[in-house]
Design a protein around this motif. Sequence first.
Motif, short mmCIF file in Angstrom:
data_model
loop_
_atom_site.label_atom_id
_atom_site.label_comp_id
_atom_site.label_asym_id
_atom_site.label_seq_id
_atom_site.Cartn_x
_atom_site.Cartn_y
_atom_site.Cartn_z
N VAL A 591 0.85 -1.19 0.00
CA VAL A 591 0.00 0.00 0.00
C VAL A 591 0.88 1.24 0.00
CG1 VAL A 591 -1.86 -1.21 1.17
CG2 VAL A 591 -0.19 0.05 2.51
N SER A 592 0.30 2.35 -0.44
CA SER A 592 1.09 3.57 -0.61
C SER A 592 0.94 4.55 0.53
CB SER A 592 0.70 4.26 -1.92
OG SER A 592 -0.69 4.59 -1.91
N LEU A 593 -0.04 4.35 1.44
CA LEU A 593 -0.27 5.34 2.48
C LEU A 593 -0.74 4.66 3.75
CD1 LEU A 593 -0.56 8.14 3.62
CD2 LEU A 593 -2.61 8.49 2.26
N LEU A 594 0.16 4.59 4.74
CA LEU A 594 -0.16 3.99 6.04
C LEU A 594 -0.14 5.07 7.11
CD1 LEU A 594 1.80 0.59 6.14
CD2 LEU A 594 -0.67 0.93 5.97
N ALA A 595 -1.07 4.97 8.05
CA ALA A 595 -1.14 5.93 9.14
C ALA A 595 -1.33 5.19 10.46
CB ALA A 595 -2.29 6.92 8.93
N GLY A 596 -0.80 5.78 11.53
CA GLY A 596 -0.99 5.22 12.85
C GLY A 596 -2.41 5.46 13.36
N GLU A 597 -2.81 4.69 14.36
CA GLU A 597 -4.16 4.80 14.91
C GLU A 597 -4.44 6.19 15.46
OE1 GLU A 597 -4.85 2.13 18.11
OE2 GLU A 597 -7.02 2.32 18.05
N SER A 598 -3.41 6.82 16.08
CA SER A 598 -3.61 8.14 16.66
C SER A 598 -3.97 9.17 15.59
CB SER A 598 -2.34 8.58 17.40
OG SER A 598 -1.22 8.53 16.54
N THR A 599 -3.36 9.06 14.40
CA THR A 599 -3.68 10.00 13.32
C THR A 599 -5.11 9.82 12.85
OG1 THR A 599 -1.37 10.01 12.59
CG2 THR A 599 -3.01 10.76 11.02
N VAL A 600 -5.52 8.56 12.67
CA VAL A 600 -6.88 8.29 12.20
C VAL A 600 -7.91 8.82 13.19
CG1 VAL A 600 -8.51 6.46 11.61
CG2 VAL A 600 -6.13 6.29 10.87
N LYS A 601 -7.67 8.61 14.50
CA LYS A 601 -8.61 9.12 15.50
C LYS A 601 -8.69 10.64 15.48
CE LYS A 601 -8.34 5.30 18.84
NZ LYS A 601 -7.93 4.91 20.22
N LYS A 602 -7.54 11.30 15.28
CA LYS A 602 -7.50 12.76 15.31
C LYS A 602 -8.22 13.39 14.12
CE LYS A 602 -5.03 13.95 18.98
NZ LYS A 602 -5.44 14.97 19.97
N THR A 603 -8.41 12.64 13.02
CA THR A 603 -9.12 13.21 11.87
C THR A 603 -10.61 13.31 12.13
OG1 THR A 603 -9.38 11.02 10.83
CG2 THR A 603 -7.39 12.27 10.28
#
Length: 703
Positions: A591-603
């Motif tokens: 995959v080309s774009l991975l994010a940590g759980e903290s980033t996803v929650k902050k969105t």
Amino acid sequence: AVLAVLGLDSVRAFDRLEWKSWDARMKAFADPAKASKEILLVFVDQPSLDFYAGQGITWPWPRGLYGALVRHLAAGGAKAVFFDITMTETSRFGEGDDGDFAAACAEAGNVFLPVFLSTDLLRPEDAPSPEAVKTFREKSAVGLLQELKGVSPAGGPEAREEIFHSVTLPVPVLLDASRAVVNVRVNPDPDTIYRRIPLFFPFRGEAGIGPPENSFFVGSVPAALALSTGSEADVLGIPVGLDRAMVIRFLGPAGTYRSLSAAAVINSFAQIQEGQIPQIPASEFRDKIVLVGLSAVGLLDIKASPISGVVPGVEIQAAALDTILNKRAFRFLPGFLTRLYFVLLALAAGWTVSILRKPGAQTGAFAGFLLAPAAASAAAFAGRVWLDFVAPLAAVFLTIIGAAVLNYMVEGRERRFLKGAFHHYLSPAVIDRIIADPGHLKLGGEQREVTSFFSDVAGFTSISEALGPSALVALLNEYLTEMTDLILDSGGTLDKYEGDAIIAFWNAPLDDPDHALRAARTALACRARVAAIGPALENKYGRMIRMRIGLNTGPAIVGNMGSSRRFDYTAMGDTINLASRLESAGKQYGVSLLAGESTVKKTGGAVVAREVDVIRVVGKREPVRIFELMGEKGHVAEDVLGRITLFHQGLERFRARDFARAEAMFDRLSGDPVAALYLERCRMLAATPPPDDWDFIFDLKTK
């Protein structure tokens, strides 16, 4: 500036920094290969304790074991033996045990035992007997030197050494049998690092020890051992400071000097007695000065040297002895010469910078004068002279800064500094806000929450091999320009480029409560932009550009970091490292774009993301939940949302150990590299079921 530094120096304000700079010089000039082969250490180490514990002999050992050690050393022709083990009370095995060790010491005639001097005054009833005090005097340095010519135990008007009034002695039978006794109480510098050691300690008996005129010197370990094997002139001629302490020349970290296990030495003596070939031949000790100390856990006499934070105390003594034997002691310049040196250096720096007008010339002079104290101190070190570094550097630095301040006061230093420092990695709008209110910017490091962005070009190595240098630079410039514009336009801060990699972050230096969402949107925009310009770049350069991005949100240290001559505005910490790991992990998941759980929650749900895995990255113990960002909410096609739902259902079945149903769900997601990865895991785990405590966490093996 010079007067300020002179005032600070007169109250010893630079001492701690000077010691640290001295430690740096000691490390830079370390050379363990030059360590004296004449010095040998014998350690009561953990294997020694374990060996005798297996025979029912616990610590403290019978002193008869030390007697066997001494006899083996004496048989080999050791010059001198020092025990860094206090023996102030009768052996728990009885006086006969002490007598055995004393007999060995008397036979060898070269055993040095420790005493502990104190500045406290003893009550008469606690004082040693007159006979013990008489023996103590005979066994002190006076007993070796007869007298220290021209030196008084009372000290001179400038002497800074301690005067000792009481002593803790070995048991009488051991005191009588020793070659000499030596003081093992040595104070470190106030930062707890041992850099110096007095050669002799002034003792003035009072309060039960004897009349005040009963004054003499007690030798230190290295001085007494050196005196027993060399000449008085070698020791008396050693340069010392006002505290009569010699600067120790450390040649390496802990373990620089050859060492043996005490159990091996004692066992070798027993083997000889039984007619066997010894583990360590006695000849190994011929003409050696042997220092016996402790290194076992719980017994270790822990100290710190300029090179090692943890070192057995006996190794400090070994380094000091080596300094004397091989004439490596450092000389001291008179105080007025040191001050004259940095005054002239500072005045020369100020005058030079003042008459120069071109920025390039001023920069060159600034760098040259800042390097001058370091070069002079290093050259002096090589010549075995302690030349101060910090005070001259401070004088030069303050002098040059004074000249610079005058210029900046007239020419608007703050505006030029901010624009010059930040225009490469902040958008013009952000710079204008900082200039309007500099309070938004805190120079130096501060902790704050950021969202970190790491990107890399997939397959860049093969691209660089296929393109010539000019074409590669042109391709990179086009790609980096497109990505950087998107980052800066969204209010992000460009940290740095590392080849094809881009490192950026949001929420610094200015506050941005929506930093995670801005970073996520920028990452999606970068991915879309690469897809849009990819065909044009492929037509132009013959290579398609694909990128991977890692995002993570959390605390970091942000600020200007580096040296006084060069620094970068950057972010550091575990949050930044994890973003880098996620970018790299994208290759393994396809995959080309991975994010940590903290980033996803902050969105706040504004971005559609699917959970990919729970992983444990290299260098971290705690697992992290990672997600693939699919797009902004409302802009993701319905069929993609359906595939995400199916994937999450398969993931739920997988973690519930229902591998058959999970495999069926993942099999329906053709063309999905993450689903293909889980399909392979399902088949493998179905064939070889995991243990009951399986936690479905995947450990990444590479960074």
